[in-house]
Design a protein around this motif. Structure first.
Motif: not given
Length: 205
Positions: A30, A142, A146, A150, A170-171, A173-174, A176, A194
């Motif tokens: 990520t 991970q 992501s 997305s 997406g990143v 929300r991941s 990670d 975000r």
């Protein structure tokens, strides 16, 4: 899913592999996706990150530190704890290099798996010095998550494409751990970032 990606989003995914190679990493995580979208500061989502002060150099430096490109992979607080337990990192490094040669501990390990355990050591070097390993790099679980997220972000925003903005969301929300640590080092909270990205996208719609 990939056919829904815009040209810019596809370029960012390809750019993530380039970022991984530039850092000498044997995986695409990520952090590399984040670096790739930051190459496009005029794109939605990435523009928000830029306005918040995120730039590729700062993220790259934090990523190198967190993935142990320049030291023992622990910060000074961790080192103090280890010293209290009688573990001298400098001495460990000296003995390893005495036995296995200079730079023995500079081989990279893949980032921890989803259970937090280490992965195997990869004989991959910065700048492509080990050409045998200039192969296609795999996405970490991970990073794959992501990319999948997305798509969900695009659907939630009722968009019929996946753009750079959806990659950013997406990143973020991941969940990670590495991304969380990256943002923490840069004084930002992924959830707050975000929310800011979504707010700016809705204002622009």
């Amino acid at each position: 899913m990939f056919e829904r990606f815009t040209r810019e989003a596809r370029a960012a995914v390809v750019g993530a592999q380039e970022e991984a190679r530039e850092l000498g990493h044997g995986w695409i995580g990520t952090e590399h996706l984040l670096l790739a979208v930051l190459r496009r500061p005029d794109e939605p989502g990435a523009a928000t990150l830029a306005r918040l002060g995120l730039d590729s150099e700062a993220v790259r430096a934090a990523s190198e530190r967190l993935t142990d490109r320049g030291g023992d992979g622990v910060d000074e607080t961790d080192a103090e704890v280890l010293r209290a337990l009688g573990i001298d990192l400098a001495e460990v490094r000296r003995r390893a290099e005495e036995t296995f040669g200079p730079g023995a501990l500079d081989r990279l390990t893949e980032p921890p798996d989803e259970r937090g355990g280490p992965r195997s050591v990869l004989p991959f070097r910065r700048g492509g010095r080990n050409r045998r390993h200039r192969r296609h790099l795999r996405f970490t679980p991970q990073a794959r998550k992501s990319l999948e997220l997305s798509l969900r972000e695009a659907l939630a925003l009722k968009d019929n494409h996946i753009g750079v903005e959806h990659l950013v969301l997406g990143v973020l929300r991941s969940g990670d751990r590495l991304v969380g640590e990256l943002f923490a080092r840069l004084g930002l909270d992924p959830k707050t970032v975000r929310a800011r990205v979504i707010a700016e996208l809705r204002r622009a719609a």
